[in-house]
Design an enzyme around this catalytic site. Structure first.
Site, PDB file in Angstrom:
ATOM      1  N   LEU A 107       0.822  -1.215   0.000  1.00 13.81           N
ATOM      2  CA  LEU A 107       0.000   0.000   0.000  1.00 13.81           C
ATOM      3  C   LEU A 107       0.850   1.257   0.000  1.00 13.81           C
ATOM      4  O   LEU A 107       0.424   2.312  -0.461  1.00 13.81           O
ATOM      5  CB  LEU A 107      -0.877   0.033   1.258  1.00 13.81           C
ATOM      6  N   GLY A 108       2.009   1.182   0.564  1.00 15.05           N
ATOM      7  CA  GLY A 108       2.856   2.369   0.670  1.00 15.05           C
ATOM      8  C   GLY A 108       4.104   2.046   1.449  1.00 15.05           C
ATOM      9  O   GLY A 108       4.297   0.912   1.895  1.00 15.05           O
ATOM     10  N   GLU A 109       4.930   3.053   1.608  1.00 18.98           N
ATOM     11  CA  GLU A 109       6.158   2.860   2.366  1.00 18.98           C
ATOM     12  C   GLU A 109       6.596   4.195   2.948  1.00 18.98           C
ATOM     13  O   GLU A 109       6.539   5.219   2.284  1.00 18.98           O
ATOM     14  CB  GLU A 109       7.258   2.304   1.453  1.00 18.98           C
TER      15      GLU A 109
ATOM     16  N   GLY B  43       9.281   5.795   6.501  1.00 15.17           N
ATOM     17  CA  GLY B  43      10.582   5.585   7.128  1.00 15.17           C
ATOM     18  C   GLY B  43      10.665   4.278   7.898  1.00 15.17           C
ATOM     19  O   GLY B  43      11.753   3.738   8.108  1.00 15.17           O
TER      20      GLY B  43
ATOM     21  N   PRO C 147       7.739  -1.042   4.646  1.00 16.15           N
ATOM     22  CA  PRO C 147       6.595  -1.202   3.750  1.00 16.15           C
ATOM     23  C   PRO C 147       5.289  -1.518   4.489  1.00 16.15           C
ATOM     24  O   PRO C 147       5.316  -2.108   5.571  1.00 16.15           O
ATOM     25  CB  PRO C 147       7.003  -2.386   2.859  1.00 16.15           C
TER      26      PRO C 147
ATOM     27  N   ASP D  93       4.880  14.533  13.487  1.00 15.63           N
ATOM     28  CA  ASP D  93       5.156  14.191  12.089  1.00 15.63           C
ATOM     29  C   ASP D  93       3.902  14.380  11.245  1.00 15.63           C
ATOM     30  O   ASP D  93       3.541  13.531  10.436  1.00 15.63           O
ATOM     31  CB  ASP D  93       5.665  12.735  12.007  1.00 15.63           C
TER      32      ASP D  93
END
Ligand SMILES: Nc1ncnc2c1ncn2[C@@H]1O[C@H](COP(=O)(O)OP(=O)(O)O)[C@@H](O)[C@H]1O
Ligand SMILES: [Mg+2]
Length: 376
Positions: free
Chosen positions: A81-83, A85, A88, A205
């Site tokens: 789905l995404g990555e 820091g 994955p 963040d």
């Protein structure tokens, strides 16, 4: 205050592969939230009892690596789905067959990249914060896995992915103004909740890739790896020596002096508002040099109604209420104050945005975006 070791909180880390029946890490209770600072990564183990009296109102499942492999088709590339820091993130599916009592549902499984820069501390922070804080604008943590060096987190699946993907994806259709405002309000409510907790939490963040979207564009904050407990007593900020976070989003006083406060989150929030207004990323090396830093370029124009059209996302094609846009621009300007004091609280941001949700204003006619050419 006695330190509670993470080993006592997460017993399965030490009983890898053995069936730990203690799935319910946290139970409903009316005690105070356990802070990250109460938990020492290195000190000796202490009773699990400490945990059950400290975690509030959540039930976390302990998964084995095998189970999460099964849930994600062996962490297949097509499920990614995404990555970020940490590592994955894969889409998966869990149900009662995988873990007794578990509701059949899609999940997102985040796996620590063992070669990466983040590690056990960030993983633990997510469990300590998201395991205890429950809110409609925070993503729900379902469970975790801790086997040998492996660290994974299992969250509710958010069908529309991150705001970053929705707002900046090259071939996606433009996001309407009302959706942008709904997302801005939802994310503001999430941050306000953290800031107003009994023990305030600094998210640290806040950025578009950490704002996830439900099918109806309800915004939820995820990724608490860098979250930090706020200052205690009369203190206005905590001082950190390691500056973490993401370039472009971090507040000036944090970057320059390591001063971290809820007001530094408000600055990052202002950056995201500016990205929502402009449809531009905070930092983009492909832009002309004077526009490279979105804040430096856009901020001066936010308070000048005549210049506002230079800032607004051309993909909106003028389809936004002018009065509403002027108010949001002024709010963005305030959030982006260099000095933390004049920045509004997130509660004030919520109030302002709530007053704009159904802004009954005439939409201005589509305008032509005129790029001002620099004359030498
Ligand atoms: N619950 C989820 N549902 C859908 N997509 C997710 C979910 N969690 C993360 N993602 C995707 O993975 C990306 C990285 O996740 P994040 O938690 O921010 O990881 P990191 O801590 O590595 O930054 C997000 O930007 C988003 O695209
Ligand atoms: Mg992230």
């Amino acid at each position: 205050m006695t330190k509670i070791t993470w080993k006592s909180i997460i017993p399965s880390c030490y009983k890898t592969k053995s069936k730990v029946e203690e799935e319910e890490v946290s139970k409903h209770c009316s005690f105070q939230r356990l802070c990250l600072s109460d938990v020492s990564i290195t000190s000796s183990p202490k009773d699990i009892e400490d945990l059950s009296t400290s975690f509030v109102g959540s039930k976390l499942y302990t998964f084995t690596l095998e189970e999460l492999k099964e849930a994600t088709h062996n962490f297949s590339w097509s499920n990614m789905l995404g990555e970020g820091g940490f590592g994955p993130v894969y889409k998966g599916f869990v149900d009662d067959n995988l873990k007794r009592g578990l509701k059949a549902q899609s999940v997102a499984v985040k796996r620590l990249d063992l070669e990466g820069l983040q590690g056990h501390r960030e993983w633990l922070a997510e469990i300590i914060f998201l395991g205890q804080l429950r809110h409609s604008h925070l993503v729900k943590l379902i469970g975790y896995c801790c086997e040998e060096k492996n660290r994974l987190l299992v969250y509710e699946y958010m069908p529309r992915g991150s705001l970053e993907n929705q707002l900046f994806r090259r071939y996606s259709s433009s996001m309407p103004w009302s959706t942008r405002m709904k997302i801005a309000l939802g994310a503001a409510k999430g941050l306000a909740f953290l800031h107003e907790a009994d023990k305030p939490v600094i998210y640290r963040d806040f950025k578009t890739s950490n704002i996830l979207l439900d099918s109806d564009y309800t915004a939820k904050l995820s990724d608490f790896g860098l979250a930090k407990d706020g200052p205690e007593g009369e203190e206005t900020h905590v001082t950190t020596t390691r500056i973490m976070g993401t370039k472009g989003y971090a507040a000036p006083e944090y970057v320059m002096a390591g001063h971290l406060s809820t007001k530094s989150d408000v600055y990052s929030y202002g950056v995201v508002l500016l990205e929502l207004l402009t449809g531009k990323r905070v930092v983009d090396r492909s832009r002309p040099s004077r526009e490279r830093s979105l804040v430096e370029w856009g901020r001066p124009m936010l308070r000048d109604q005549r210049k506002l059209h230079h800032v607004m996302d051309p993909r909106l094609e003028g389809q936004f209420p002018m009065k509403g846009a002027v108010k949001v621009a002024a709010l963005t300007h305030k959030c982006l104050s260099h000095n933390p004091n004049p920045r509004p609280s997130m509660r004030d941001v919520v109030k302002t945005l709530e007053s704009l949700q159904d802004f009954d204003d005439v939409f201005i006619a589509p305008f032509v975006y005129v790029a001002v050419s620099e004359k030498k």
